[in-house]
Design a protein around this motif. Structure first.
Motif, mmCIF file in Angstrom:
data_model
loop_
_atom_site.group_PDB
_atom_site.id
_atom_site.type_symbol
_atom_site.label_atom_id
_atom_site.label_comp_id
_atom_site.label_asym_id
_atom_site.label_seq_id
_atom_site.Cartn_x
_atom_site.Cartn_y
_atom_site.Cartn_z
ATOM 1 N N MET A 160 0.927 -1.245 -0.094
ATOM 2 C CA MET A 160 -0.029 -0.123 0.041
ATOM 3 C C MET A 160 0.802 1.014 -0.127
ATOM 4 O O MET A 160 1.927 1.321 0.629
ATOM 5 C CB MET A 160 -0.960 -0.055 1.269
ATOM 6 C CG MET A 160 -2.035 -1.015 1.298
ATOM 7 S SD MET A 160 -3.095 -0.468 0.095
ATOM 8 C CE MET A 160 -3.990 0.850 0.476
ATOM 9 N N GLN A 161 0.384 2.287 -0.875
ATOM 10 C CA GLN A 161 1.047 3.705 -0.630
ATOM 11 C C GLN A 161 -0.026 4.748 -0.404
ATOM 12 O O GLN A 161 -1.302 4.424 -0.605
ATOM 13 C CB GLN A 161 1.858 3.988 -1.963
ATOM 14 C CG GLN A 161 2.810 2.708 -2.348
ATOM 15 C CD GLN A 161 3.592 3.191 -3.708
ATOM 16 O OE1 GLN A 161 2.998 3.999 -4.402
ATOM 17 N NE2 GLN A 161 4.502 2.372 -3.959
ATOM 18 N N TYR A 162 0.384 5.632 0.333
ATOM 19 C CA TYR A 162 -0.246 6.546 0.871
ATOM 20 C C TYR A 162 0.089 8.092 0.510
ATOM 21 O O TYR A 162 1.363 8.174 0.163
ATOM 22 C CB TYR A 162 -0.282 6.859 2.415
ATOM 23 C CG TYR A 162 -1.087 5.307 3.052
ATOM 24 C CD1 TYR A 162 -2.192 5.139 2.949
ATOM 25 C CD2 TYR A 162 -0.136 4.226 2.903
ATOM 26 C CE1 TYR A 162 -3.040 3.777 3.433
ATOM 27 C CE2 TYR A 162 -0.726 3.082 3.442
ATOM 28 C CZ TYR A 162 -2.221 2.717 3.481
ATOM 29 O OH TYR A 162 -2.531 1.659 3.975
ATOM 30 N N ALA A 163 -0.587 8.971 0.280
ATOM 31 C CA ALA A 163 -0.370 10.282 -0.280
ATOM 32 C C ALA A 163 0.375 10.996 0.838
ATOM 33 O O ALA A 163 1.309 12.045 0.490
ATOM 34 C CB ALA A 163 -1.510 11.348 -0.805
ATOM 35 N N TRP A 210 -1.650 8.227 5.277
ATOM 36 C CA TRP A 210 -3.236 8.411 5.052
ATOM 37 C C TRP A 210 -3.316 8.883 3.639
ATOM 38 O O TRP A 210 -2.463 9.537 3.002
ATOM 39 C CB TRP A 210 -3.815 9.406 5.678
ATOM 40 C CG TRP A 210 -3.854 10.714 5.774
ATOM 41 C CD1 TRP A 210 -4.512 11.711 4.850
ATOM 42 C CD2 TRP A 210 -2.980 11.601 6.360
ATOM 43 N NE1 TRP A 210 -4.119 12.917 5.080
ATOM 44 C CE2 TRP A 210 -3.079 12.845 5.894
ATOM 45 C CE3 TRP A 210 -2.021 11.279 7.076
ATOM 46 C CZ2 TRP A 210 -2.318 13.798 6.622
ATOM 47 C CZ3 TRP A 210 -1.044 12.255 7.843
ATOM 48 C CH2 TRP A 210 -1.251 13.382 7.443
ATOM 49 N N THR A 211 -4.567 8.609 2.904
ATOM 50 C CA THR A 211 -4.913 9.078 1.669
ATOM 51 C C THR A 211 -6.418 9.699 1.634
ATOM 52 O O THR A 211 -7.218 8.858 2.294
ATOM 53 C CB THR A 211 -4.897 8.088 0.448
ATOM 54 O OG1 THR A 211 -3.319 7.928 0.279
ATOM 55 C CG2 THR A 211 -5.215 8.753 -0.860
ATOM 56 N N TYR A 212 -6.807 10.832 1.431
ATOM 57 C CA TYR A 212 -8.054 11.292 1.699
ATOM 58 C C TYR A 212 -8.578 11.583 0.110
ATOM 59 O O TYR A 212 -8.149 12.348 -0.710
ATOM 60 C CB TYR A 212 -8.175 12.477 2.465
ATOM 61 C CG TYR A 212 -9.351 13.292 2.725
ATOM 62 C CD1 TYR A 212 -10.282 12.782 3.096
ATOM 63 C CD2 TYR A 212 -9.450 14.601 2.123
ATOM 64 C CE1 TYR A 212 -11.575 13.227 3.452
ATOM 65 C CE2 TYR A 212 -10.811 15.162 2.509
ATOM 66 C CZ TYR A 212 -11.857 14.469 3.046
ATOM 67 O OH TYR A 212 -13.212 15.087 3.233
ATOM 68 N N ASN A 213 -9.825 10.892 0.082
ATOM 69 C CA ASN A 213 -10.538 11.051 -1.162
ATOM 70 C C ASN A 213 -11.664 11.884 -1.005
ATOM 71 O O ASN A 213 -12.813 11.391 -0.146
ATOM 72 C CB ASN A 213 -11.001 9.716 -1.656
ATOM 73 C CG ASN A 213 -11.904 9.667 -3.074
ATOM 74 O OD1 ASN A 213 -12.334 10.887 -3.490
ATOM 75 N ND2 ASN A 213 -11.862 8.695 -3.676
ATOM 76 N N GLN A 214 -11.652 13.382 -1.010
ATOM 77 C CA GLN A 214 -12.707 14.166 -0.806
ATOM 78 C C GLN A 214 -14.130 13.839 -1.387
ATOM 79 O O GLN A 214 -14.899 14.119 -0.799
ATOM 80 C CB GLN A 214 -12.244 15.575 -0.966
ATOM 81 C CG GLN A 214 -13.012 16.790 -0.585
ATOM 82 C CD GLN A 214 -12.389 17.938 -0.745
ATOM 83 O OE1 GLN A 214 -11.673 18.120 -1.303
ATOM 84 N NE2 GLN A 214 -13.330 18.895 -0.048
ATOM 85 N N SER A 215 -13.929 13.480 -2.617
ATOM 86 C CA SER A 215 -15.292 13.059 -3.252
ATOM 87 C C SER A 215 -16.378 12.238 -2.514
ATOM 88 O O SER A 215 -17.355 12.343 -2.730
ATOM 89 C CB SER A 215 -14.939 12.795 -4.558
ATOM 90 O OG SER A 215 -14.182 11.694 -5.053
ATOM 91 N N ASP A 216 -15.606 11.149 -2.046
ATOM 92 C CA ASP A 216 -16.496 10.072 -1.478
ATOM 93 C C ASP A 216 -16.625 10.210 0.318
ATOM 94 O O ASP A 216 -17.050 9.214 0.687
ATOM 95 C CB ASP A 216 -16.453 8.809 -2.014
ATOM 96 C CG ASP A 216 -15.070 8.089 -1.503
ATOM 97 O OD1 ASP A 216 -14.190 8.584 -0.955
ATOM 98 O OD2 ASP A 216 -14.695 7.013 -2.182
ATOM 99 N N GLY A 217 -15.410 10.929 0.585
ATOM 100 C CA GLY A 217 -15.398 11.309 2.141
ATOM 101 C C GLY A 217 -14.617 9.997 2.958
ATOM 102 O O GLY A 217 -14.748 9.683 3.992
ATOM 103 N N THR A 218 -13.806 9.398 2.048
ATOM 104 C CA THR A 218 -13.214 8.201 2.830
ATOM 105 C C THR A 218 -11.479 8.873 2.916
ATOM 106 O O THR A 218 -10.929 9.343 2.319
ATOM 107 C CB THR A 218 -13.045 6.884 1.712
ATOM 108 O OG1 THR A 218 -12.728 7.285 0.620
ATOM 109 C CG2 THR A 218 -14.533 6.462 1.675
ATOM 110 N N VAL A 219 -11.045 8.178 4.160
ATOM 111 C CA VAL A 219 -9.791 8.198 4.188
ATOM 112 C C VAL A 219 -9.319 6.846 4.509
ATOM 113 O O VAL A 219 -9.505 5.975 5.389
ATOM 114 C CB VAL A 219 -9.297 8.976 5.587
ATOM 115 C CG1 VAL A 219 -7.976 9.242 6.092
ATOM 116 C CG2 VAL A 219 -10.185 10.199 5.526
ATOM 117 N N GLU A 220 -8.091 6.431 3.730
ATOM 118 C CA GLU A 220 -7.293 5.083 3.807
ATOM 119 C C GLU A 220 -6.314 5.431 4.791
ATOM 120 O O GLU A 220 -5.440 6.486 4.534
ATOM 121 C CB GLU A 220 -6.956 4.628 2.468
ATOM 122 C CG GLU A 220 -7.960 4.212 1.612
ATOM 123 C CD GLU A 220 -7.429 3.621 0.164
ATOM 124 O OE1 GLU A 220 -6.526 2.820 0.387
ATOM 125 O OE2 GLU A 220 -7.845 4.090 -0.829
#
Length: 191
Positions: free
Chosen positions: A37-40, A54-64
Motif C-alpha cells: 500500500m502507498q499513501y499520499a 493516509w490518503t483522503y478522497n474528498q469526493s466520497d469522504g473516505t480516508v485510507e
C-alpha cells in the motif's frame, strides 16, 4: 589554532544535529508496507514511536489510513483514533489492535466514552468499511478505510499503547508519553 579546532567541533556538532533532526522528521516517508500500500501523506507522531499514513478522497469522504506503532511487543495493544470534540481521550472514535491468544493480530473499533472504557468492540460514529492489522518485526500496523463526514477532514487525533494480560486489554499508563499522545490532523491539506 585553538579557535579553528572549536569551530570544527561546533560545525561537526551542528551538522550531526541537523542530520539527526532531518532524518527523524522524515521517518514515515521511508516506511513501506508488506501489502505494498502507498499513501499520499504521512506524519511522524511525536511520542510512542508512532506514524500515521493516509490518503483522503474528498469526493466520497473516505480516508485510507495506516497507523504504524514501532518498537512494541505482542503483549501490548496499540490504538489510534480521531476525536471531533478535542485532543483528549473521551470522545475518541478509536481503532485498536492486539495480538490475540492464537498469535494473530486483530483489529476492532471502539468508542471511548469514559476514562475507564471497557475497550470492547463497538461501532463508531462513522462507518469503517475496512479494518485489519499486522504484527511483524515488533511493529503493529492498523490498516483501515474510514468514511468520515466533511466536518472531520480537520480534527483531533489521539494514539495510545498499553499492556495486554491473559488476552485482556489493560489500562495504559497515565504519565509521560501516554498523556502527550494527542494532536491535530488535517486529512485534506496533509498537515
Amino acid at each position: 589554532m585553538e579557535i579553528k579546532a572549536w569551530n570544527f567541533v561546533l560545525f561537526s556538532c551542528l551538522s550531526v544535529s541537523f542530520l539527526a533532526s532531518s532524518s527523524s522528521a522524515q521517518t514515515c516517508r521511508s516506511q513501506t508496507f508488506s501489502n505494498n500500500m502507498q499513501y499520499a501523506n504521512c506524519t511522524d507522531l511525536p511520542v510512542l514511536n508512532s506514524y500515521l499514513h493516509w490518503t483522503y478522497n474528498q469526493s466520497d469522504g473516505t480516508v485510507e489510513i495506516a497507523f504504524r506503532h514501532t518498537g512494541t511487543t505482542s503483549s501490548q495493544w496499540s490504538a489510534w483514533g480521531i476525536n471531533p470534540i478535542g485532543p483528549r481521550m473521551v470522545g475518541t472514535q478509536a481503532l485498536v489492535a492486539l495480538v490475540n491468544s492464537s498469535g494473530v493480530a486483530q483489529a476492532f473499533t471502539t468508542s471511548i466514552n469514559s476514562f475507564g472504557p471497557p475497550m470492547q468492540p463497538t461501532a463508531l460514529s462513522f462507518p469503517v468499511p475496512s479494518l485489519s492489522a499486522t504484527f511483524e518485526n515488533n511493529e503493529m500496523t492498523i490498516f483501515a478505510v474510514l468514511r468520515i463526514p466533511q466536518n472531520l477532514s480537520s480534527t483531533s487525533q489521539v494514539w495510545q499503547e498499553g499492556p495486554v494480560s491473559n488476552g485482556q486489554i489493560q489500562p495504559h499508563s497515565t504519565t509521560g508519553p501516554n498523556v502527550q499522545s494527542a494532536g491535530s490532523i488535517n486529512f485534506l491539506t496533509g498537515q
